[in-house]
Design a protein around this motif. Structure first.
Motif, mmCIF file in Angstrom:
data_model
loop_
_atom_site.group_PDB
_atom_site.id
_atom_site.type_symbol
_atom_site.label_atom_id
_atom_site.label_comp_id
_atom_site.label_asym_id
_atom_site.label_seq_id
_atom_site.Cartn_x
_atom_site.Cartn_y
_atom_site.Cartn_z
ATOM 1 N N SER A 277 0.915 -1.140 0.006
ATOM 2 C CA SER A 277 -0.007 0.211 -0.084
ATOM 3 C C SER A 277 0.884 1.402 0.108
ATOM 4 O O SER A 277 1.813 1.434 0.872
ATOM 5 N N LEU A 278 0.947 2.268 -1.224
ATOM 6 C CA LEU A 278 1.319 3.370 -1.026
ATOM 7 C C LEU A 278 1.137 4.107 0.013
ATOM 8 O O LEU A 278 1.815 5.012 0.801
ATOM 9 N N MET A 279 -0.064 4.232 0.292
ATOM 10 C CA MET A 279 -0.728 5.296 1.462
ATOM 11 C C MET A 279 -0.189 4.913 2.640
ATOM 12 O O MET A 279 0.428 5.798 3.381
ATOM 13 N N GLN A 280 -0.002 3.772 3.155
ATOM 14 C CA GLN A 280 0.394 3.113 4.249
ATOM 15 C C GLN A 280 1.961 3.293 4.409
ATOM 16 O O GLN A 280 2.452 3.642 5.357
ATOM 17 N N THR A 281 2.601 3.029 3.209
ATOM 18 C CA THR A 281 3.906 3.378 3.130
ATOM 19 C C THR A 281 4.350 4.802 3.572
ATOM 20 O O THR A 281 5.381 5.374 4.168
ATOM 21 N N LEU A 282 3.358 5.739 2.925
ATOM 22 C CA LEU A 282 3.681 7.433 3.074
ATOM 23 C C LEU A 282 3.444 7.674 4.522
ATOM 24 O O LEU A 282 3.868 8.438 5.061
ATOM 25 N N GLU A 283 2.464 7.002 4.989
ATOM 26 C CA GLU A 283 1.899 7.251 6.594
ATOM 27 C C GLU A 283 3.237 6.839 7.386
ATOM 28 O O GLU A 283 3.480 7.694 8.521
ATOM 29 N N VAL A 284 3.742 5.670 7.287
ATOM 30 C CA VAL A 284 4.806 5.355 7.902
ATOM 31 C C VAL A 284 6.057 6.464 7.922
ATOM 32 O O VAL A 284 6.634 6.900 8.788
ATOM 33 N N ALA A 285 6.311 6.908 6.755
ATOM 34 C CA ALA A 285 7.436 7.778 6.320
ATOM 35 C C ALA A 285 7.118 9.031 7.060
ATOM 36 O O ALA A 285 8.201 9.803 7.635
ATOM 37 N N ALA A 286 5.948 9.359 7.181
ATOM 38 C CA ALA A 286 5.564 10.729 7.556
ATOM 39 C C ALA A 286 5.769 10.670 9.055
ATOM 40 O O ALA A 286 5.870 12.033 9.734
ATOM 41 N N CYS A 287 5.914 9.611 9.845
ATOM 42 C CA CYS A 287 5.977 9.799 11.151
ATOM 43 C C CYS A 287 7.453 9.368 11.493
ATOM 44 O O CYS A 287 7.793 9.673 12.828
ATOM 45 N N GLY A 288 8.183 9.461 10.389
ATOM 46 C CA GLY A 288 9.526 9.562 10.684
ATOM 47 C C GLY A 288 10.257 8.091 10.897
ATOM 48 O O GLY A 288 11.402 8.012 11.696
ATOM 49 N N ALA A 289 9.528 7.170 10.879
ATOM 50 C CA ALA A 289 10.012 5.900 11.344
ATOM 51 C C ALA A 289 10.680 5.023 10.117
ATOM 52 O O ALA A 289 10.481 5.274 9.006
#
Length: 361
Positions: A277-289
């Motif tokens: 999932s691109l959306m989930q990948t971007l959400e993880v990245a947005a958290c700095g994880a």
């Protein structure tokens, strides 16, 4: 007595300078052209398949200045699962257009479409049905119309009458394009929403959200994630999992399906992301994880090589997992680069530019 000033060793200074320069790399890149990163489906394309179109070799010129445009944004009456942050989207569109008017699905649409200065109608969501009055108004207006679906889980059950109202249908997944093609969609494009930075951002969390490993993906036998969970899990570590079918693994802590995942992303030392999932990948990245991402056809056109740590085979995953597990600085560096790339190339401002480039090219 002369005060002695302690200085960092040259090697440490050089290392810090290298890390800082590497983090800045995504910020120094030019925004990716729309058709280099998106798959467009138009009738008459070769073999009638959605093809990636690379226009880096030619100069892109805008046919009209966006700052003179007037946009109508139509949003759902109530928050829908998978829908974008309407406020963030509207704020960024206001940086691009002269005027953005926002209304809800249930508000009268016909009177808005009678404006002579309207340039674009953008409808987000797509789950709520349109009234007969709104349908007739959309059908009769010459203004360009875009339906930006929030179909991140599965294709929406649209009919050909609804699809025919729009110049463009924007979907969250490339796999959904053939479904809308079958309804005689004129132009279908994969343009995922940006992550909601009001919800997903780096922050400290309580111990109850922390983990050594966070696994994202379903328990599918013979998959890389399943094999890792079955035989290679590190001992004596707190391991959480987000996905279906993990009940038979007693050592895993399953995150309930309706939980807010943002604090779990922030609390994870390492995220292994096999969701596709691109959306989930971007959400993880947005958290700095930091995340190790399994390559997937839904991700490849959108993730810039070098800014994201990906793997394709079991051996490649094993090597990278061991490497980043032992190298904390490189793990933090990779997380910072993904965070910067997400903020620069996957924001709602960038999505708005891509959308306008597409519709008015």
């Amino acid at each position: 007595m002369k005060k002695t000033i302690k200085k960092k060793s040259p090697s440490k200074q050089a290392q810090n300078k290298w890390i800082l320069n590497d983090v800045k790399k995504p910020l120094n890149k030019k925004p990716q052209p729309l058709k280099h990163t998106m798959s467009v489906n138009r009738p008459g394309t070769r073999n009638e398949l959605p093809l990636p179109r690379d226009v880096q070799s030619r100069e892109i010129t805008k046919k009209r200045p966006y700052k003179r445009m007037n946009l109508l944004l139509v949003a759902p009456d109530h928050p829908m699962p998978g829908a974008p942050n309407e406020i963030l989207l509207e704020e960024q569109l206001r940086h691009l257009a002269r005027n953005v008017t926002t209304i809800k699905y249930t508000q009268p649409l016909a009177e808005q479409l009678n404006r002579p200065d309207l340039d674009l109608i953008l409808i987000i969501g797509g789950e709520e049905p349109f009234s007969d009055e709104s349908t007739d108004a959309l059908k009769n207006t010459p203004v360009r119309k875009v339906l930006w679906l929030s179909d991140k889980e599965k294709p929406f059950d649209l009919d050909s009458r609804t699809v025919s109202l729009f110049d463009y249908i924007l979907t969250q997944k490339m796999a959904h394009i053939p479904v809308y093609r079958a309804l005689q969609c004129r132009n279908c494009v994969c343009l995922p929403y940006a992550s909601d930075t009001g919800m997903y951002f780096p922050r400290p969390v309580e111990d109850r959200y922390k983990s050594d490993l966070l696994l994202i993906g379903h328990a599918e036998p013979k998959s890389i994630l399943y094999s890792f969970a079955f035989s290679d899990l590190p001992a004596d570590e707190k391991i959480r999992v987000c996905g279906r079918g993990w009940e038979t693994f007693p050592s895993l802590i399953i995150i309930p399906p309706d939980e807010d995942l943002a604090p779990y992303y922030n609390g994870a030392r390492i995220v292994i992301n096999c969701s596709g999932s691109l959306m989930q990948t971007l959400e993880v990245a947005a958290c700095g994880a930091f995340q190790l991402i399994q390559q997937h056809s839904e991700l490849t056109p959108f993730l810039e090589a070098g800014d994201w740590v990906t793997f394709q085979t079991q051996d490649e995953f094993a090597d990278k997992f061991l490497y980043y597990r032992e190298n904390v600085d490189h793990r933090r560096l990779a997380a910072s680069r993904a965070l910067a790339d997400n903020q620069y190339n996957h924001s709602f401002l960038q999505k708005g530019i891509q959308l306008l480039d597409l519709v008015f090219d």
